[in-house]
Each structure stands twice: as C-alpha cells, then as structure tokens.
Motif scaffolding. Structure first.
Motif, PDB file in Angstrom:
ATOM      1  N   ALA A  24       0.846  -1.195   0.000  1.00 57.53           N
ATOM      2  CA  ALA A  24       0.000   0.000   0.000  1.00 57.53           C
ATOM      3  C   ALA A  24       0.886   1.251   0.000  1.00 57.53           C
ATOM      4  CB  ALA A  24      -0.907   0.003   1.225  1.00 57.53           C
ATOM      5  N   VAL A  25       0.416   2.307  -0.667  1.00 55.74           N
ATOM      6  CA  VAL A  25       1.144   3.579  -0.729  1.00 55.74           C
ATOM      7  C   VAL A  25       0.191   4.704  -0.325  1.00 55.74           C
ATOM      8  CG1 VAL A  25       2.752   2.795  -2.532  1.00 55.74           C
ATOM      9  CG2 VAL A  25       0.616   3.906  -3.179  1.00 55.74           C
ATOM     10  N   PRO A  26       0.727   5.872   0.054  1.00 56.05           N
ATOM     11  CA  PRO A  26      -0.160   6.995   0.367  1.00 56.05           C
ATOM     12  C   PRO A  26      -0.998   7.378  -0.851  1.00 56.05           C
ATOM     13  CG  PRO A  26       2.071   7.444   1.133  1.00 56.05           C
ATOM     14  CD  PRO A  26       2.130   6.202   0.304  1.00 56.05           C
ATOM     15  N   GLN A  27      -2.261   7.732  -0.615  1.00 54.42           N
ATOM     16  CA  GLN A  27      -3.131   8.131  -1.718  1.00 54.42           C
ATOM     17  C   GLN A  27      -2.662   9.424  -2.380  1.00 54.42           C
ATOM     18  OE1 GLN A  27      -7.208   8.324  -0.373  1.00 54.42           O
ATOM     19  NE2 GLN A  27      -7.345   6.110  -0.054  1.00 54.42           N
ATOM     20  N   LEU A  28      -2.115  10.350  -1.590  1.00 53.59           N
ATOM     21  CA  LEU A  28      -1.595  11.611  -2.120  1.00 53.59           C
ATOM     22  C   LEU A  28      -0.106  11.697  -1.824  1.00 53.59           C
ATOM     23  CD1 LEU A  28      -4.374  14.152  -1.084  1.00 53.59           C
ATOM     24  CD2 LEU A  28      -3.968  13.167  -3.340  1.00 53.59           C
ATOM     25  N   GLN A  29       0.689  11.939  -2.859  1.00 57.03           N
ATOM     26  CA  GLN A  29       2.132  12.054  -2.693  1.00 57.03           C
ATOM     27  C   GLN A  29       2.632  13.276  -3.454  1.00 57.03           C
ATOM     28  OE1 GLN A  29       4.322   8.262  -3.181  1.00 57.03           O
ATOM     29  NE2 GLN A  29       2.304   7.377  -3.589  1.00 57.03           N
ATOM     30  N   CYS A  30       3.035  14.305  -2.723  1.00 54.33           N
ATOM     31  CA  CYS A  30       3.597  15.502  -3.325  1.00 54.33           C
ATOM     32  C   CYS A  30       5.070  15.231  -3.612  1.00 54.33           C
ATOM     33  CB  CYS A  30       3.442  16.698  -2.388  1.00 54.33           C
ATOM     34  SG  CYS A  30       4.134  18.230  -3.046  1.00 54.33           S
ATOM     35  N   THR A  31       5.508  15.575  -4.828  1.00 57.38           N
ATOM     36  CA  THR A  31       6.893  15.321  -5.226  1.00 57.38           C
ATOM     37  C   THR A  31       7.696  16.612  -5.377  1.00 57.38           C
ATOM     38  OG1 THR A  31       6.279  15.291  -7.562  1.00 57.38           O
ATOM     39  CG2 THR A  31       6.284  13.173  -6.387  1.00 57.38           C
ATOM     40  N   GLY A  32       7.195  17.724  -4.829  1.00 54.34           N
ATOM     41  CA  GLY A  32       7.939  18.989  -4.888  1.00 54.34           C
ATOM     42  C   GLY A  32       7.221  20.008  -5.737  1.00 54.34           C
ATOM     43  N   GLY A  33       8.002  20.838  -6.406  1.00 57.01           N
ATOM     44  CA  GLY A  33       7.463  21.917  -7.210  1.00 57.01           C
ATOM     45  C   GLY A  33       7.879  23.258  -6.634  1.00 57.01           C
ATOM     46  N   SER A  34       7.587  24.332  -7.338  1.00 57.14           N
ATOM     47  CA  SER A  34       8.021  25.658  -6.911  1.00 57.14           C
ATOM     48  C   SER A  34       7.354  26.111  -5.614  1.00 57.14           C
ATOM     49  CB  SER A  34       7.759  26.692  -8.017  1.00 57.14           C
ATOM     50  OG  SER A  34       6.382  26.768  -8.318  1.00 57.14           O
ATOM     51  N   ALA A  35       6.214  25.534  -5.258  1.00 60.45           N
ATOM     52  CA  ALA A  35       5.526  25.912  -4.019  1.00 60.45           C
ATOM     53  C   ALA A  35       5.882  24.993  -2.850  1.00 60.45           C
ATOM     54  CB  ALA A  35       4.012  25.906  -4.229  1.00 60.45           C
ATOM     55  N   GLY A  36       6.631  23.935  -3.105  1.00 64.09           N
ATOM     56  CA  GLY A  36       6.968  23.008  -2.028  1.00 64.09           C
ATOM     57  C   GLY A  36       5.765  22.155  -1.659  1.00 64.09           C
ATOM     58  N   CYS A  37       5.940  21.305  -0.683  1.00 66.27           N
ATOM     59  CA  CYS A  37       4.878  20.364  -0.313  1.00 66.27           C
ATOM     60  C   CYS A  37       4.207  20.688   1.015  1.00 66.27           C
ATOM     61  CB  CYS A  37       5.435  18.945  -0.265  1.00 66.27           C
ATOM     62  SG  CYS A  37       5.886  18.320  -1.900  1.00 66.27           S
ATOM     63  N   SER A  38       4.633  21.739   1.692  1.00 66.58           N
ATOM     64  CA  SER A  38       4.068  22.012   3.018  1.00 66.58           C
ATOM     65  C   SER A  38       2.614  22.477   2.936  1.00 66.58           C
ATOM     66  CB  SER A  38       4.916  23.042   3.763  1.00 66.58           C
ATOM     67  OG  SER A  38       4.857  24.284   3.113  1.00 66.58           O
ATOM     68  N   GLY A  91     -10.026   1.100  -5.042  1.00 69.32           N
ATOM     69  CA  GLY A  91      -9.385   1.802  -3.929  1.00 69.32           C
ATOM     70  C   GLY A  91      -7.865   1.797  -3.986  1.00 69.32           C
ATOM     71  N   SER A  92      -7.312   1.311  -5.124  1.00 64.27           N
ATOM     72  CA  SER A  92      -5.854   1.189  -5.204  1.00 64.27           C
ATOM     73  C   SER A  92      -5.182   2.384  -5.875  1.00 64.27           C
ATOM     74  CB  SER A  92      -5.487  -0.080  -5.977  1.00 64.27           C
ATOM     75  OG  SER A  92      -5.835   0.057  -7.347  1.00 64.27           O
ATOM     76  N   CYS A  93      -5.921   3.408  -6.236  1.00 61.26           N
ATOM     77  CA  CYS A  93      -5.339   4.521  -6.977  1.00 61.26           C
ATOM     78  C   CYS A  93      -4.684   5.545  -6.051  1.00 61.26           C
ATOM     79  CB  CYS A  93      -6.403   5.211  -7.824  1.00 61.26           C
ATOM     80  SG  CYS A  93      -7.075   4.136  -9.115  1.00 61.26           S
ATOM     81  N   SER A  94      -3.587   6.101  -6.547  1.00 55.12           N
ATOM     82  CA  SER A  94      -2.882   7.155  -5.821  1.00 55.12           C
ATOM     83  C   SER A  94      -2.523   8.265  -6.807  1.00 55.12           C
ATOM     84  CB  SER A  94      -1.620   6.612  -5.154  1.00 55.12           C
ATOM     85  OG  SER A  94      -0.673   6.228  -6.126  1.00 55.12           O
ATOM     86  N   LEU A  95      -2.204   9.434  -6.267  1.00 63.68           N
ATOM     87  CA  LEU A  95      -1.849  10.577  -7.101  1.00 63.68           C
ATOM     88  C   LEU A  95      -0.488  11.095  -6.688  1.00 63.68           C
ATOM     89  CD1 LEU A  95      -2.589  12.876  -9.139  1.00 63.68           C
ATOM     90  CD2 LEU A  95      -3.541  14.109  -7.185  1.00 63.68           C
ATOM     91  N   LEU A  96       0.427  11.135  -7.646  1.00 61.25           N
ATOM     92  CA  LEU A  96       1.712  11.812  -7.472  1.00 61.25           C
ATOM     93  C   LEU A  96       1.556  13.169  -8.151  1.00 61.25           C
ATOM     94  CD1 LEU A  96       2.797   8.573  -7.953  1.00 61.25           C
ATOM     95  CD2 LEU A  96       4.845   9.847  -7.385  1.00 61.25           C
ATOM     96  N   PHE A  97       1.920  14.237  -7.452  1.00 59.74           N
ATOM     97  CA  PHE A  97       1.731  15.571  -8.031  1.00 59.74           C
ATOM     98  C   PHE A  97       2.818  16.529  -7.591  1.00 59.74           C
ATOM     99  CE2 PHE A  97      -0.389  15.549  -3.959  1.00 59.74           C
ATOM    100  CZ  PHE A  97      -0.099  16.785  -3.403  1.00 59.74           C
ATOM    101  N   ARG A  98       2.972  17.566  -8.387  1.00 57.53           N
ATOM    102  CA  ARG A  98       3.853  18.680  -8.051  1.00 57.53           C
ATOM    103  C   ARG A  98       2.960  19.876  -7.749  1.00 57.53           C
ATOM    104  NH1 ARG A  98       9.147  18.607  -9.375  1.00 57.53           N
ATOM    105  NH2 ARG A  98       9.164  20.807  -9.955  1.00 57.53           N
ATOM    106  N   LEU A  99       3.335  20.655  -6.740  1.00 57.63           N
ATOM    107  CA  LEU A  99       2.581  21.849  -6.370  1.00 57.63           C
ATOM    108  C   LEU A  99       3.385  23.061  -6.819  1.00 57.63           C
ATOM    109  CD1 LEU A  99      -0.107  22.382  -5.006  1.00 57.63           C
ATOM    110  CD2 LEU A  99       1.085  22.597  -2.842  1.00 57.63           C
ATOM    111  N   GLU A 100       2.826  23.827  -7.745  1.00 61.61           N
ATOM    112  CA  GLU A 100       3.518  24.967  -8.347  1.00 61.61           C
ATOM    113  C   GLU A 100       2.881  26.281  -7.893  1.00 61.61           C
ATOM    114  OE1 GLU A 100       6.188  24.312  -9.985  1.00 61.61           O
ATOM    115  OE2 GLU A 100       5.899  22.219 -10.550  1.00 61.61           O
ATOM    116  N   LEU A 101       3.642  27.365  -8.043  1.00 63.18           N
ATOM    117  CA  LEU A 101       3.121  28.700  -7.751  1.00 63.18           C
ATOM    118  C   LEU A 101       2.436  29.258  -8.992  1.00 63.18           C
ATOM    119  CD1 LEU A 101       6.192  30.216  -5.880  1.00 63.18           C
ATOM    120  CD2 LEU A 101       3.982  29.675  -4.883  1.00 63.18           C
TER     121      LEU A 101
END
Length: 185
Positions: A24-38, A91-101
């Motif tokens: 199992a993996v986290p459903q939401l996974q932020c991988t960085g981006g110009s806005a960071g993951c916080s 229920g096995s889907c997850s999202l990897l995303f970057r958060l940008e400004l």
C-alpha cells in the motif's frame, strides 16, 4: 473495476491505497514543485476526461489557495492480476503531483523575500551570498592594511652581549626622539 469506466477518484492525505499484489502507498504524494509540499491539499478529486487509447486522461482539483496550482500529475492504480491489467483493484489509486506557484504566487514570493519568509526561502536570489563574501574580503584587506601600517614603523630590537635590548635608534647612532631623557635608559 475497468479503469476506463472510473469517472472520479477522491483521494485523501494521510490515507493509504488498498493493495493486493503490491504494498500500500499513500493516496496523495507531493513530489515537490516551486511551491513546495508544506501546503499540499487534504483532499483531491480527479475526474476521468477521456481515454487516449493508452491511458485515462485525468483532471485533478483541490481546494488550493490562489497562489498554488497543480503541476505535473500522475494517477497510478494497481492492476488487478498484473501491472498493466485494464482492470484495477478498487481503492488502489494514488496521485503523485507537483505543487507549483501561480503568477500571483510568484509575485507574492518576490515581495516576501525581503522579509525572509521561511516557506519560500529556497527561492531567494543566490547573489546575496556573493555580496556578503565581497564585504568580508574588503574588511579583511582593510584590517591587514591597518595592521601593516602600524607595525611597519616598528623595527625589531636587537639583543646585545650584555643581555639588554636597545632601541633601534641607538643602533644607528642617530639622535634620540624628541622628549627622550637619556637618564631613563
């Protein structure tokens, strides 16, 4: 469930996918981006926008501040029997995303840099450290110059056979400096 028939996914931060063949993996996974993951969102909904003959095209939305937007996104789901199975485990889907400004976010970052915002500190211009190094070098050169100026006028004293050091002016047979009393030697 046939992946092409999934119309929407709701994914939550801190929750894990269901799994059958893999971990199992986290459903939401932020991988960085110009806005960071916080500032990653708590909940994201992704909508099936069609099939390109190879994969589902997803559009993901979340309650984000006006200064943030999703950058690159990738929805991954576990194939039911094998990795590229068109049928997926529910229920096995997850999202990897970057958060940008956004453009507004970029402007706010530029304005907040002078106040040392901790969240966007990594975007600060690197020329600041170069200017600090130049100032330090100038101060060191000035300090060395002052040191040499005051010490270059002093000549080393010579020791004589009787064990006493005589001032340098006595070695050259020159007259003593003004105000000198010979009785103090």
């Amino acid at each position: 469930v046939l992946l092409r028939e999934v119309q929407a996914l709701t994914l939550h931060r801190g929750q894990y996918t269901t799994s059958r063949r893999t971990a199992a993996v986290p459903q939401l996974q932020c991988t960085g981006g110009s806005a960071g993951c916080s500032r990653a969102p708590e909940v994201v909904q992704c909508y099936n926008k069609g099939w390109d003959g190879y994969d589902v095209q997803w559009q993901c939305k979340a309650d984000l501040e006006n200064i943030h937007r999703f950058g690159q996104i990738e929805v991954s789901c576990e194939g039911y029997d094998y990795p590229d199975d068109p049928y997926i485990l529910r229920g096995s889907c997850s999202l990897l995303f970057r958060l940008e400004l956004t453009e507004e976010g970029e402007r706010k970052v530029k304005n907040s840099d002078s106040f040392g915002s901790g969240f966007y500190q990594s975007r600060k211009d690197s020329s600041d450290s170069g200017a600090g190094a130049i100032v330090i070098i100038v101060i060191l050169v000035l300090a060395f110059g002052v040191y040499k100026f005051f010490l270059s006028n002093q000549q080393p004293q010579q020791m004589f056979g009787d064990g006493f050091a005589r001032p340098s002016w006595q070695n050259h047979q020159a007259p003593p400096p003004p105000g000198f009393k010979p009785s103090f030697t």
